[in-house]
Scaffold this active site. Structure first.
Site, mmCIF file in Angstrom:
data_model
loop_
_atom_site.group_PDB
_atom_site.id
_atom_site.type_symbol
_atom_site.label_atom_id
_atom_site.label_comp_id
_atom_site.label_asym_id
_atom_site.label_seq_id
_atom_site.Cartn_x
_atom_site.Cartn_y
_atom_site.Cartn_z
ATOM 1 N N LEU A 19 -4.922 -1.655 5.037
ATOM 2 C CA LEU A 19 -4.111 -2.614 4.293
ATOM 3 C C LEU A 19 -4.612 -2.811 2.870
ATOM 4 C CD1 LEU A 19 -1.656 -4.534 4.661
ATOM 5 C CD2 LEU A 19 -3.325 -6.359 4.973
ATOM 6 N N HIS A 20 -3.701 -2.724 1.935
ATOM 7 C CA HIS A 20 -4.008 -2.965 0.531
ATOM 8 C C HIS A 20 -2.769 -3.541 -0.144
ATOM 9 C CE1 HIS A 20 -2.431 1.126 0.954
ATOM 10 N NE2 HIS A 20 -1.978 1.046 -0.294
ATOM 11 N N TRP A 37 -12.761 7.609 1.982
ATOM 12 C CA TRP A 37 -12.917 7.225 0.586
ATOM 13 C C TRP A 37 -12.724 5.711 0.408
ATOM 14 C CZ3 TRP A 37 -8.874 4.994 -2.130
ATOM 15 C CH2 TRP A 37 -7.606 5.095 -1.539
ATOM 16 N N PRO A 90 2.893 3.021 3.613
ATOM 17 C CA PRO A 90 1.850 3.129 2.588
ATOM 18 C C PRO A 90 1.375 4.571 2.441
ATOM 19 C CG PRO A 90 0.888 2.385 4.641
ATOM 20 C CD PRO A 90 2.371 2.498 4.891
ATOM 21 N N GLU A 148 -17.738 3.878 -6.982
ATOM 22 C CA GLU A 148 -16.832 3.039 -7.773
ATOM 23 C C GLU A 148 -17.229 1.560 -7.818
ATOM 24 O OE1 GLU A 148 -12.589 3.965 -7.680
ATOM 25 O OE2 GLU A 148 -12.987 5.466 -6.125
ATOM 26 N N HIS A 168 3.211 -1.738 0.223
ATOM 27 C CA HIS A 168 4.072 -0.597 0.520
ATOM 28 C C HIS A 168 4.231 -0.383 2.025
ATOM 29 C CE1 HIS A 168 3.481 1.626 -3.571
ATOM 30 N NE2 HIS A 168 4.561 0.870 -3.573
ATOM 31 N N TYR A 169 5.461 -0.054 2.410
ATOM 32 C CA TYR A 169 5.707 0.427 3.761
ATOM 33 C C TYR A 169 6.796 1.501 3.652
ATOM 34 C CZ TYR A 169 6.192 0.650 8.784
ATOM 35 O OH TYR A 169 6.179 1.089 10.084
ATOM 36 N N HIS A 185 -0.788 -4.090 -3.873
ATOM 37 C CA HIS A 185 -0.654 -3.633 -5.252
ATOM 38 C C HIS A 185 -0.451 -4.838 -6.166
ATOM 39 C CE1 HIS A 185 -0.051 0.617 -3.940
ATOM 40 N NE2 HIS A 185 0.383 0.006 -2.857
#
Length: 334
Positions: A261-262, A161, A256, A171, A253-254, A264
């Protein structure tokens, strides 16, 4: 064929799927965010089978649109907001009064957000159901021994996705900013947890184009141009919603929720569990740690975090715990 070339599967509409949803149980709730998670099946079958007919439905009350309220109170407008209230039992104490009821006015538009995961795997179910949490102290050695093999074993299909979004298979109309550079580029779009209407609860996510970056542990000084690019351009996307640069909180986040990798990007006024110290690492701090302390900082540092007791990663960890310790702790877990 690369993952980026793989087209998104054609699915029935969410309305069609919800019409076929059969509730099994309420698996979680969050009173503060007014959210509830439902587990059930889609179709006529009664037996729930993860990955086949299981579905997770999220129902979330949306925030009030303060701009709409302000506009509604302007001279010449229909000032029927409070007049439309249908109240139940009322109580009063001195100057304080309260009651529960309903707002019949449609001035706000939709007041609930519905999201659906179907077919939902056991990992999807575990992520959303209420569960006890366990504390992990992950040394570099334990990362190499336990966590990294788990991450590397995740099938590419689990983040298909993400590649569908990056390749604009889906999207594309939600993307608010893109840098197409394959090494330092990314896209920014509203997170699915945000309805993209209330600036006070703004929640965006920057997804990097570069493949192979799975988590915070992968980052070195070679990725500083990418990280700084996200930091510098986040305000361009946020300003589309009227949120200035000094109102932004950027973090990674870890562990995630998915291994691509993203970053926020939220309004600092937005509170929530996602910014807890056991998970959120501020992007400014990440950049400083790599730039000012050590280029391989995240390969050397011990990282501590909490895991749900039903998550796949926790189950993977328990298989590597010291057999002479308790089931919940070892020399490097608590």
């Amino acid at each position: 064929m690369s993952l980026l070339d793989h087209a998104a599967d054609t699915m029935p509409s969410i309305k069609t799927l919800l019409d076929q949803f059969r509730l099994k149980e309420v698996i979680n709730e969050d009173i503060s965010s007014k959210t509830v998670w439902l587990l059930g099946t889609v179709g006529n079958t009664t037996d729930l089978v993860p990955g086949v007919n299981a579905a997770v439905v999220t129902l979330e009350r949306l925030a009030f649109d303060t701009q709409t309220i302000s506009n509604h109170a302007l001279p010449g407008s229909d000032a029927s907001l409070l007049g439309s209230l249908a109240l139940g039992s009322e109580e009063q104490n001195d100057v304080y009064s309260w009651a529960a009821g309903y707002i019949n006015s449609r001035m706000f538009g939709p007041d609930i957000r519905v999201s659906l995961i179907y077919p939902a795997t056991q990992k999807h179910i575990a992520k959303h159901q209420r569960q006890h949490r366990r504390w992990i102290t992950e040394t570099p050695r334990l990362y190499s021994l336990v966590t990294k093999p788990f991450i590397d074993a995740q099938p590419a299909s689990r983040i298909q996705w993400v590649y569908n979004i990056l390749s604009k298979k889906v999207e594309a109309d939600r993307i608010v900013y893109e840098d197409p550079d394959p090494e330092s580029g990314f896209i920014i779009l509203p997170d699915l947890k945000w309805d993209a209407s209330n600036a006070a609860s703004m929640y965006l996510v920057a997804i990097v184009h570069r493949q192979g970056l799975k988590s915070l542990r992968d980052l070195t000084d070679s990725h500083l141009p990418l990280l700084k690019n996200i930091r510098n351009k986040a305000n361009v996307a946020a300003e589309k919603y009227g949120v200035p640069h000094n109102k932004l909180r950027l973090y990674i986040h870890y562990q995630p929720s998915y291994y691509h990798l993203h970053v926020h990007i939220t309004n600092v006024d937005l509170e929530g569990r996602g910014i807890a110290a056991d998970r959120a690492h501020l992007l400014d701090t990440v950049i400083s740690n790599i730039e000012d302390i050590a280029p391989d900082y995240y390969q050397k540092v011990t990282l501590a975090y909490a895991l749900g007791s039903d998550t796949e990663l926790w189950q993977h960890w328990t298989a590597h715990l010291d057999p002479h310790s308790t089931t919940e702790s070892s020399p490097e877990t608590n």
